[in-house]
Design a protein around this motif. Structure first.
Motif, mmCIF file in Angstrom:
data_model
loop_
_atom_site.group_PDB
_atom_site.id
_atom_site.type_symbol
_atom_site.label_atom_id
_atom_site.label_comp_id
_atom_site.label_asym_id
_atom_site.label_seq_id
_atom_site.Cartn_x
_atom_site.Cartn_y
_atom_site.Cartn_z
ATOM 1 N N LEU A 41 0.958 -1.136 0.089
ATOM 2 C CA LEU A 41 0.150 -0.109 0.270
ATOM 3 C C LEU A 41 0.905 1.349 0.030
ATOM 4 N N TYR A 42 2.023 1.260 0.714
ATOM 5 C CA TYR A 42 2.665 2.612 0.969
ATOM 6 C C TYR A 42 4.037 2.059 1.115
ATOM 7 N N ILE A 43 4.994 2.814 0.475
ATOM 8 C CA ILE A 43 6.491 2.656 0.468
ATOM 9 C C ILE A 43 7.240 3.734 1.118
ATOM 10 N N SER A 44 7.971 3.645 2.259
ATOM 11 C CA SER A 44 8.457 4.597 2.868
ATOM 12 C C SER A 44 9.992 5.079 2.460
ATOM 13 N N MET A 45 10.148 6.242 1.911
ATOM 14 C CA MET A 45 11.689 6.634 1.294
ATOM 15 C C MET A 45 12.333 7.154 2.294
ATOM 16 N N ILE A 314 3.502 14.586 5.819
ATOM 17 C CA ILE A 314 3.742 13.369 4.910
ATOM 18 C C ILE A 314 3.559 14.318 3.256
ATOM 19 N N GLU A 315 4.693 14.231 2.420
ATOM 20 C CA GLU A 315 4.491 14.302 0.944
ATOM 21 C C GLU A 315 4.384 13.170 0.450
ATOM 22 N N CYS A 316 2.948 12.902 -0.154
ATOM 23 C CA CYS A 316 2.826 11.373 -0.498
ATOM 24 C C CYS A 316 2.877 11.464 -2.208
ATOM 25 N N HIS A 317 3.571 10.832 -2.740
ATOM 26 C CA HIS A 317 3.294 10.401 -4.278
ATOM 27 C C HIS A 317 2.895 8.976 -4.634
ATOM 28 N N GLU A 318 2.466 9.006 -5.909
ATOM 29 C CA GLU A 318 1.591 7.772 -6.338
ATOM 30 C C GLU A 318 2.199 7.147 -7.520
ATOM 31 N N GLY A 319 2.504 5.743 -7.416
ATOM 32 C CA GLY A 319 2.901 5.011 -8.757
ATOM 33 C C GLY A 319 4.259 4.357 -8.691
ATOM 34 N N ILE A 320 4.229 3.037 -8.627
ATOM 35 C CA ILE A 320 5.401 2.241 -8.400
ATOM 36 C C ILE A 320 6.468 2.867 -9.516
ATOM 37 N N GLU A 321 6.052 3.274 -10.454
ATOM 38 C CA GLU A 321 7.077 3.716 -11.570
ATOM 39 C C GLU A 321 7.824 4.908 -11.138
ATOM 40 N N ASN A 322 7.248 5.713 -10.107
ATOM 41 C CA ASN A 322 7.973 6.912 -9.763
ATOM 42 C C ASN A 322 8.873 6.727 -8.600
ATOM 43 N N PHE A 327 12.683 9.006 -4.617
ATOM 44 C CA PHE A 327 13.766 8.736 -3.865
ATOM 45 C C PHE A 327 14.953 9.684 -3.860
ATOM 46 N N THR A 328 15.185 9.992 -5.107
ATOM 47 C CA THR A 328 16.432 10.918 -5.299
ATOM 48 C C THR A 328 16.126 12.521 -4.735
ATOM 49 N N LYS A 329 14.922 12.610 -4.603
ATOM 50 C CA LYS A 329 14.460 13.979 -3.893
ATOM 51 C C LYS A 329 14.998 14.127 -2.682
ATOM 52 N N LEU A 330 15.054 12.955 -1.834
ATOM 53 C CA LEU A 330 15.805 13.163 -0.470
ATOM 54 C C LEU A 330 17.245 13.610 -0.586
ATOM 55 N N PHE A 331 17.917 13.395 -1.902
ATOM 56 C CA PHE A 331 19.407 13.672 -1.674
ATOM 57 C C PHE A 331 19.733 15.091 -2.469
ATOM 58 N N ILE A 332 18.680 15.641 -2.787
ATOM 59 C CA ILE A 332 18.695 17.036 -3.351
ATOM 60 C C ILE A 332 17.889 18.151 -2.605
ATOM 61 N N SER A 333 17.298 17.674 -1.596
ATOM 62 C CA SER A 333 16.728 18.419 -0.677
ATOM 63 C C SER A 333 15.458 19.069 -1.034
ATOM 64 N N GLU A 334 14.728 18.364 -2.052
ATOM 65 C CA GLU A 334 13.535 18.752 -2.783
ATOM 66 C C GLU A 334 12.294 18.512 -1.994
ATOM 67 N N GLN A 336 9.467 18.100 0.952
ATOM 68 C CA GLN A 336 8.723 19.141 1.999
ATOM 69 C C GLN A 336 8.161 18.305 2.982
ATOM 70 N N GLY A 337 8.448 17.150 3.537
ATOM 71 C CA GLY A 337 8.151 16.414 4.414
ATOM 72 C C GLY A 337 8.423 15.002 4.192
ATOM 73 N N LYS A 338 7.970 13.833 5.323
ATOM 74 C CA LYS A 338 8.267 12.587 5.142
ATOM 75 C C LYS A 338 7.669 12.082 3.777
ATOM 76 N N LEU A 339 8.649 11.517 3.019
ATOM 77 C CA LEU A 339 8.238 10.931 1.656
ATOM 78 C C LEU A 339 7.711 9.528 1.624
ATOM 79 N N VAL A 340 6.591 9.482 1.082
ATOM 80 C CA VAL A 340 6.010 8.027 1.052
ATOM 81 C C VAL A 340 5.523 7.898 -0.488
ATOM 82 N N VAL A 341 5.265 6.866 -1.049
ATOM 83 C CA VAL A 341 4.775 6.467 -2.337
ATOM 84 C C VAL A 341 3.717 5.592 -2.099
ATOM 85 N N LYS A 342 2.477 5.941 -2.607
ATOM 86 C CA LYS A 342 1.388 4.991 -2.506
ATOM 87 C C LYS A 342 1.328 4.274 -3.675
ATOM 88 N N ILE A 343 0.981 2.835 -3.534
ATOM 89 C CA ILE A 343 1.014 2.011 -4.508
ATOM 90 C C ILE A 343 -0.333 1.586 -5.166
#
Lengths: 343, 343
Positions: A41-45, A314-322, A327-334, A336-343
């Protein structure tokens, strides 16, 4: 039946690319006795995921090449050949970037939590809570922030607490917990937007924008008596600036060093001798160390949450393809909150 | 009346020479009201003295150019214009490399120990003790060793304790104290002669000769389960080897880094990230922090001494003209015990 799965193709040098972590279509195997099928359901980045795929290893050996890209995920049991698990049960574990997990759930009579395929059962969320709180507020992020500032940093009311990555998943919790404990809190974050949120949304007394301000100068201005507790999420030059501004007997809760995770030779702070000169205490820690005390911490955190004194953005994104892009947003400080991807 | 005095002419780069610390003949001033005249009996030669004359400062700002070369000394009052001090009284303080000290002994009604010109009165030595024990066993060396291994390193019976500079003033005490506490003790020292003394005279279970052995290999061999407490006196590459061999939750009592004192840019351990990976605790400390608990520690140490389970090896030289030569022995690992110069 096919599914999308991201696998570790080679160990990254620098920020991971789609040459390192590669998206595959793979068949979903049939269930065997004692196995369950979990729909993600959710993947934590999390920055720590990058540590887990360092060729050099970290606090664990590197995941082998060919592994599914590891991450903490929340899912729902959709098929079960294990009597402990019913369809609909929510579970959590380090299962990685995939749509479905087929997991052996351990022997029938097993009581040990770690011999069940790493599957942690999650209760249905209480009123006002969310499934994501299981890896946010009341999961590894919340526990890391809580024990990092209390047990590791030994923060006391009145202390000056400095937190880097203060707009991030763990940092934003540290800011709020330290404020709830009666500390004076200075955040460090990248850019005016994040800094504004650290002060207005999370309640820090001040926030230093490391992208546009001189950290040394600002720290001297904001903490002329020195910093009592530095909660370090970033390492590198910000750590050096913090060390140079620690008060005597200051504590550094060494939680992470995201600025160093993509390099092959992580830098050490050049002013290591200041640890002696200022009689500092530097503590590396992982939240798991406090497993026994976690239920008590969750109780305190829930109380604060119900009083409106603790929340996670929570900054929630969607889609396993994304997944890789997010993930790379973490390393360029982009983010704006805990990154989660909803599948 | 003339006397010999060594003064700081310029801040050394590298091991100090007679261009940096220069011997002068100077008149001894007459005593004024509330002053006393102390004849120097012993001068303690300590690595920390080098820190005190670093241009960059350390845990204290650098002594100003022109200062008398600072060191802990023991002396005897030979003239007094202060009612608190009688001729014959033994005293101790950071008075430096000189034959006679003229010191203002503070106001008459002053009770605070620190407002008396830094003069510490010494009782006449008990049976079996020596004046030098005041800066050895029961002075700053003993207290540093004791609190470093107990309070800072949190050593427990059964722990594997590693000590660098294990034949030195502080290291040799750490070895004995840790053994008295029931730990397994591994020393590190330079050369077979020192190593043999660390084992036979001080009681370590093993000693690694860093000049002739591969420290990494030997540590893996001697501490396959890892080191629980590392008492660091030397920094540099030996510190790196220790970090790489620490057990999870290990403690590093950061007492000194003699390998770095003569460099202008002290090196940091390259494997700083291991502090996180292994969840280590690094504690910089100075013994003064434990001032209140010192009487209790002295009691324990005296008991051990009387049982023959604790002693300090003194390497005593003579003559004020030899101070610089003796001092430099510290940095080329030539001394075979605590270095003292008798005046």
């Amino acid at each position: 039946m096919q599914q999308s799965v991201w696998r570790l193709q080679k160990y990254p040098t620098g920020i991971p690319t789609d040459k390192d972590i590669v998206l595959h279509q793979e068949p979903i195997p049939d269930l065997k006795e004692h196995e369950i099928k979990i729909k993600t359901l959710y993947i934590s980045m999390d920055p720590a995921n990058r540590l887990w795929i360092r060729r050099e290893g970290s606090y664990i050996p590197p995941f082998p090449l060919g592994s599914i890209m590891p991450a903490i995920t929340i899912g729902e049991v959709v098929e079960s050949r294990h009597p402990r698990y019913q369809v609909g049960q929510k579970v959590q574990g380090i299962f990685g970037w995939q749509e479905y997990i087929i997991q052996h759930a351990g022997p029938l009579n097993e009581q040990l939590p770690l011999d069940n395929g790493g599957i942690v059962m999650i209760p249905e969320p209480e009123q006002g809570c969310d499934l994501i709180d299981n890896f946010g507020l009341f999961g590894v992020h919340g526990m890391t922030a809580y024990f990092g500032i209390t047990d590791v940093g030994k923060a006391q009311a009145g202390d000056t607490v400095l937190v880097s990555a203060a707009a991030g998943a763990i940092g934003s919790l540290v800011v709020q917990i330290a404020k709830n404990m009666g500390c004076r809190v200075i955040g460090i974050a990248g850019g005016p937007k994040k800094c504004s949120r650290v002060v207005k949304e999370f309640g820090a007394d001040a926030c230093i924008d490391y992208k546009h301000e001189d950290i040394h100068f600002r720290l001297q201005e904001l903490a002329p008596q020195g910093v009592n507790v530095y909660f370090d999420n970033v390492g590198g030059e910000i750590l050096e600036a913090a060390i140079d501004n620690m008060a005597r007997y200051g504590r550094i809760a060494f939680c992470g060093a995201i600025s160093q995770y993509n390099g092959t030779t992580p830098a050490s702070p050049k002013n290591y001798m200041q640890i002696l000169y200022r009689e500092l205490e530097v503590n590396g820690f992982l939240a798991f160390r406090y497993a026994e005390k976690m239920p008590e911490a969750v109780k305190v955190m829930k109380q604060w949450q119900s009083e409106g004194r603790l929340h996670m953005n929570i900054e929630c994104h969607e889609g396993i393809e994304n997944l890789l892009n997010v993930f790379t947003k973490l390393f360029i400080s982009e983010n704006q909150g805990k990154l989660v991807v909803k599948i």
